[in-house]
Structure formats: structure tokens, C-alpha cells
Design an enzyme around this catalytic site. Structure first.
Site, PDB file in Angstrom:
ATOM      1  CD  GLU A  76      52.443  45.534  38.681  1.00 14.23           C
ATOM      2  OE1 GLU A  76      52.637  45.071  37.530  1.00 14.23           O
ATOM      3  OE2 GLU A  76      51.306  45.670  39.173  1.00 14.23           O
TER       4      GLU A  76
ATOM      5  CE1 TYR B 282      47.433  41.666  41.626  1.00 17.29           C
ATOM      6  CE2 TYR B 282      48.279  39.999  43.131  1.00 17.29           C
ATOM      7  CZ  TYR B 282      47.817  40.363  41.876  1.00 17.29           C
ATOM      8  OH  TYR B 282      47.747  39.434  40.868  1.00 17.29           O
TER       9      TYR B 282
END
Ligand code: UDP
Ligand code: MG
Length: 206
Positions: free
Chosen positions: A184, A64
């Protein structure tokens, strides 16, 4: 296989994108892995990498964003629900500052995302990043539309989650932007995890 297999620029058209979906611990424990994957496949999006795994807090911390703007936005999502239901953030959380609230929420999120196994996948297709986000629905299940994964299968709200000092159980993670998707993909997958194949209906759908 060449290292470049994970790179978006190698896909056939500029509208083809790759994005990351993670079925979170509540999705796995509720037996919703198949149902969640089905919804992407049904739309014509293609899984090109898929694996069950469990993450450490450090790994989720790196997954994150840490930018102040992102943390502030996290707090703002809580405040939106508090405003809607006339809940006083100072009484509940001791502060009305979105960054301070976002920082608390981010900590709870690390606990949630390490509370059980998850399933990670790369989903490929036309405008995959936005399409996948639409299929998932609003971050907060209390605001998610029916017909979305979060709207059909979850009922959580910041009003409930913050009181219990936990992350919102919303079943699924999906990258929001091309930058997040690239980060990601590189973060969770190696080039050899990614498969290229043609789906039977591609000739008809595109
Ligand atoms: N989250 C939370 N409380 C909030 C807002 C977010 O627990 O008030 C959690 C929720 O699980 C969410 C994750 O933090 O999925 C990341 O937040 P983001 O704003 O990136 O939402 P997403 O991209 O997952 O929709
Ligand atoms: Mg997000």
C-alpha cells in the site's frame, strides 16, 4: 531524496514500522478526519505522509487483495454476523458460500471507496501496523470495542450493509500485515511524499 525512503529496512530499529491509513468517504463526509488523525498522534504514532485524494474503481481494485483466501475471509466476516443474529445467508444473499459472498462484498467495497474523497496517510512508529489496527478496532462496527475509532463512531453491520448491497461504512482503512503495508505504501505514495522529522516528545517516550 533517495528512493529508499519508503523502505522499512531504513528505519532506525526493527520495531519501527510504517503502515497505511485511509480515512474512507464516510469519515471525510462526517468531518472526522481530524478526530481520526488525532487518535494516532495521541498514541505517539507519527504521520510521515498525508494527502486528500479520490480513487478510481481500478485503483481500489488494485489496493485490496484478490487472493481467494482473502475474498473467502471477507465472506466469513459477513457469515459470523449472520450466525450471531440467526440470519439465513441463503435467504438474504442467495448463497451460504463464503467465497461467493466475499466476491459480492468486494464489488460493493469498490463502490463505497469511490463514493467521495478520502485522506491517505503513512503512519510510522513502534509496531505501527498492529497498534494502528487496534486503534481502528474490529472491521465490523457491530463488533468493534468502545474506545476504538470504529467502535466510537460507527454503527454499521453486514446485516444492514448487505441488504442495501453496499460496503460496510467503517470510517477507516488500515494495513493488516507488513506485506499489505509495503504494497500500500508503494501503491499510494511516491518517495517524495514521505517526510522525516522528529517529534518533540520522542526523546522522552522512547
Ligand atoms: N467489508 C464489508 N462487508 C463485510 C466485510 C468487510 O463491506 O462483511 C468491507 C469493510 O469496509 C472492510 C473492507 O471490506 O473495511 C475490507 O475488509 P477487511 O476484511 O480487509 O477488513 P479491514 O482490514 O478493513 O478491517
Ligand atoms: Mg483489510
Amino acid at each position: 531524496m533517495p528512493k529508499s525512503r519508503t523502505q522499512l529496512k531504513k528505519l532506525p530499529t526493527p520495531t519501527q514500522e510504517r503502515t497505511v491509513v485511509i480515512v474512507k468517504p464516510d469519515g471525510v463526509k462526517r468531518g472526522l478526519v481530524g478526530e481520526i488523525i488525532r487518535r494516532f498522534e495521541q498514541r505517539g504514532l507519527k504521520a510521515v505522509a498525508l494527502e486528500m485524494f479520490s480513487a478510481t474503481k481500478d485503483q481500489i481494485d488494485g489496493h485490496y487483495p484478490k487472493a481467494e483466501a482473502w475474498i473467502t475471509r471477507l465472506g466469513t466476516k459477513t457469515l459470523d454476523t449472520y450466525n450471531q443474529y440467526k440470519i439465513d445467508p441463503k435467504k438474504e444473499l442467495g448463497t451460504a458460500d463464503p467465497f461467493a459472498i466475499g466476491s459480492k462484498v468486494r464489488g460493493w467495497l469498490l463502490d463505497y471507496m469511490t463514493s467521495g474523497p478520502m485522506v491517505k496517510m503513512i503512519v510510522e512508529g513502534i509496531h505501527a501496523i498492529d497498534m494502528v489496527r487496534k486503534i481502528c478496532g474490529h472491521t465490523l462496527p457491530n463488533k468493534a470495542e468502545m474506545g476504538t475509532i470504529r467502535g466510537d463512531y460507527s454503527v454499521d453491520s453486514p446485516a444492514a450493509a448487505n441488504r442495501d448491497q453496499r460496503g460496510i461504512h467503517n470510517l477507516v482503512h488500515a494495513s493488516e500485515t507488513p506485506e499489505e503495508a509495503n504494497h500500500e505504501i508503494e501503491y499510494w505514495f511516491s518517495p517524495e511524499d514521505v517526510y522525516e522529522y522528529k517529534r518533540a516528545e520522542e526523546d522522552i517516550m522512547f
